[in-house]
Scaffold this motif. Sequence first.
Motif, short mmCIF file in Angstrom:
data_model
loop_
_atom_site.label_atom_id
_atom_site.label_comp_id
_atom_site.label_asym_id
_atom_site.label_seq_id
_atom_site.Cartn_x
_atom_site.Cartn_y
_atom_site.Cartn_z
N GLU A 85 35.83 -0.30 -7.89
CA GLU A 85 35.64 -1.32 -6.84
C GLU A 85 34.35 -1.11 -6.07
O GLU A 85 33.69 -2.08 -5.69
CB GLU A 85 36.83 -1.33 -5.88
N ALA A 86 33.97 0.13 -5.83
CA ALA A 86 32.72 0.40 -5.12
C ALA A 86 31.53 -0.10 -5.93
O ALA A 86 30.59 -0.69 -5.37
CB ALA A 86 32.59 1.88 -4.82
N ALA A 87 31.55 0.10 -7.24
CA ALA A 87 30.46 -0.37 -8.10
C ALA A 87 30.41 -1.90 -8.13
O ALA A 87 29.34 -2.51 -8.04
CB ALA A 87 30.62 0.19 -9.50
N ILE A 88 31.56 -2.52 -8.24
CA ILE A 88 31.64 -3.99 -8.26
C ILE A 88 31.11 -4.55 -6.94
O ILE A 88 30.33 -5.51 -6.92
CB ILE A 88 33.08 -4.44 -8.55
N SER A 89 31.51 -3.94 -5.84
CA SER A 89 31.04 -4.39 -4.52
C SER A 89 29.52 -4.28 -4.40
O SER A 89 28.87 -5.16 -3.81
CB SER A 89 31.70 -3.58 -3.42
N ALA A 90 28.97 -3.20 -4.93
CA ALA A 90 27.51 -3.01 -4.86
C ALA A 90 26.78 -4.17 -5.52
O ALA A 90 25.80 -4.69 -4.97
CB ALA A 90 27.13 -1.70 -5.53
N GLU A 91 27.25 -4.60 -6.68
CA GLU A 91 26.59 -5.70 -7.36
C GLU A 91 26.79 -7.02 -6.61
O GLU A 91 25.88 -7.84 -6.51
CB GLU A 91 27.09 -5.83 -8.79
N ARG A 92 27.97 -7.22 -6.08
CA ARG A 92 28.27 -8.48 -5.40
C ARG A 92 27.45 -8.70 -4.13
O ARG A 92 27.20 -9.83 -3.74
CB ARG A 92 29.76 -8.56 -5.07
N VAL A 93 27.04 -7.63 -3.46
CA VAL A 93 26.30 -7.80 -2.20
C VAL A 93 24.79 -7.84 -2.39
O VAL A 93 24.06 -8.04 -1.42
CB VAL A 93 26.67 -6.72 -1.16
N LEU A 94 24.32 -7.69 -3.60
CA LEU A 94 22.87 -7.69 -3.84
C LEU A 94 22.19 -8.92 -3.25
O LEU A 94 21.18 -8.80 -2.55
CB LEU A 94 22.56 -7.60 -5.34
N HIS A 95 22.73 -10.10 -3.49
CA HIS A 95 22.08 -11.33 -3.01
C HIS A 95 22.20 -11.50 -1.49
O HIS A 95 21.45 -12.26 -0.89
CB HIS A 95 22.65 -12.55 -3.73
N ILE A 96 23.10 -10.77 -0.87
CA ILE A 96 23.27 -10.84 0.59
C ILE A 96 22.35 -9.86 1.29
O ILE A 96 21.68 -10.19 2.26
CB ILE A 96 24.73 -10.55 0.99
N SER A 97 22.32 -8.61 0.77
CA SER A 97 21.55 -7.57 1.43
C SER A 97 21.19 -6.46 0.45
O SER A 97 22.06 -5.69 0.03
CB SER A 97 22.37 -6.96 2.58
N PRO A 98 19.91 -6.34 0.07
CA PRO A 98 19.49 -5.24 -0.79
C PRO A 98 19.82 -3.87 -0.17
O PRO A 98 20.16 -2.94 -0.89
CB PRO A 98 17.98 -5.43 -0.94
N ALA A 99 19.72 -3.76 1.15
CA ALA A 99 20.03 -2.48 1.81
C ALA A 99 21.50 -2.13 1.63
O ALA A 99 21.85 -0.99 1.32
CB ALA A 99 19.68 -2.56 3.30
N LEU A 100 22.38 -3.09 1.82
CA LEU A 100 23.81 -2.86 1.63
C LEU A 100 24.11 -2.53 0.18
O LEU A 100 24.94 -1.67 -0.12
CB LEU A 100 24.60 -4.08 2.09
N CYS A 101 23.42 -3.18 -0.74
CA CYS A 101 23.59 -2.90 -2.16
C CYS A 101 23.23 -1.44 -2.47
O CYS A 101 23.97 -0.75 -3.17
CB CYS A 101 22.71 -3.85 -2.98
N ALA A 102 22.09 -0.97 -1.95
CA ALA A 102 21.67 0.41 -2.20
C ALA A 102 22.67 1.40 -1.63
O ALA A 102 23.00 2.41 -2.28
CB ALA A 102 20.28 0.65 -1.60
N THR A 103 23.18 1.11 -0.44
CA THR A 103 24.19 1.98 0.17
C THR A 103 25.47 1.98 -0.66
O THR A 103 26.08 3.03 -0.88
CB THR A 103 24.48 1.53 1.61
N ALA A 104 25.88 0.82 -1.11
CA ALA A 104 27.10 0.71 -1.91
C ALA A 104 26.93 1.41 -3.27
O ALA A 104 27.88 2.02 -3.78
CB ALA A 104 27.49 -0.75 -2.10
N CYS A 105 25.74 1.34 -3.84
CA CYS A 105 25.47 2.07 -5.09
C CYS A 105 25.63 3.58 -4.88
O CYS A 105 26.22 4.28 -5.70
CB CYS A 105 24.07 1.77 -5.61
N ARG A 106 25.10 4.05 -3.76
CA ARG A 106 25.23 5.47 -3.45
C ARG A 106 26.68 5.87 -3.27
O ARG A 106 27.13 6.91 -3.73
CB ARG A 106 24.41 5.83 -2.21
#
Length: 126
Positions: free
Chosen positions: A19-40
């Motif tokens: 779920e954390a990985a899926i969330s990281a991809e889903r937020v890319l278009h909203i916030s690259p910063a949030l995506c990077a944090t979610a990837c981590r």
Amino acid sequence: MKTNFDFLLKEPQFEPFAEAAISAERVLHISPALCATACRTALEFAVKWLYSVENSLQIPYQDNLHTLMNTEEFRQLVGPDLWKRMDYIRRWGNSVAHSNKKPGRDAAMLCLENLSIFLDYVAYCY
């Protein structure tokens, strides 16, 4: 919305980080910063999961991501190329969380790509 990480949901053992990985991809278009944090975050969950299933790995004195990634056994297990990709994710995630540095879309996309390569490795080997 389908993601590149949906395949992880088919294996219950990958639930700790799917779920954390899926969330990281889903937020890319909203916030690259949030995506990077979610990837981590997804990376950290997956590394801790790997420690729980891989007999050659022993949890070191600290269980933070940096320490877990830097044991000799872990580095040998994943190899230098994959380790560098993982470290890229870790560094960007930390930069976002602890400074004003914000990744652009390209950096966040590279975090996602590196996470995908690592999780493909995990899925293939485990």
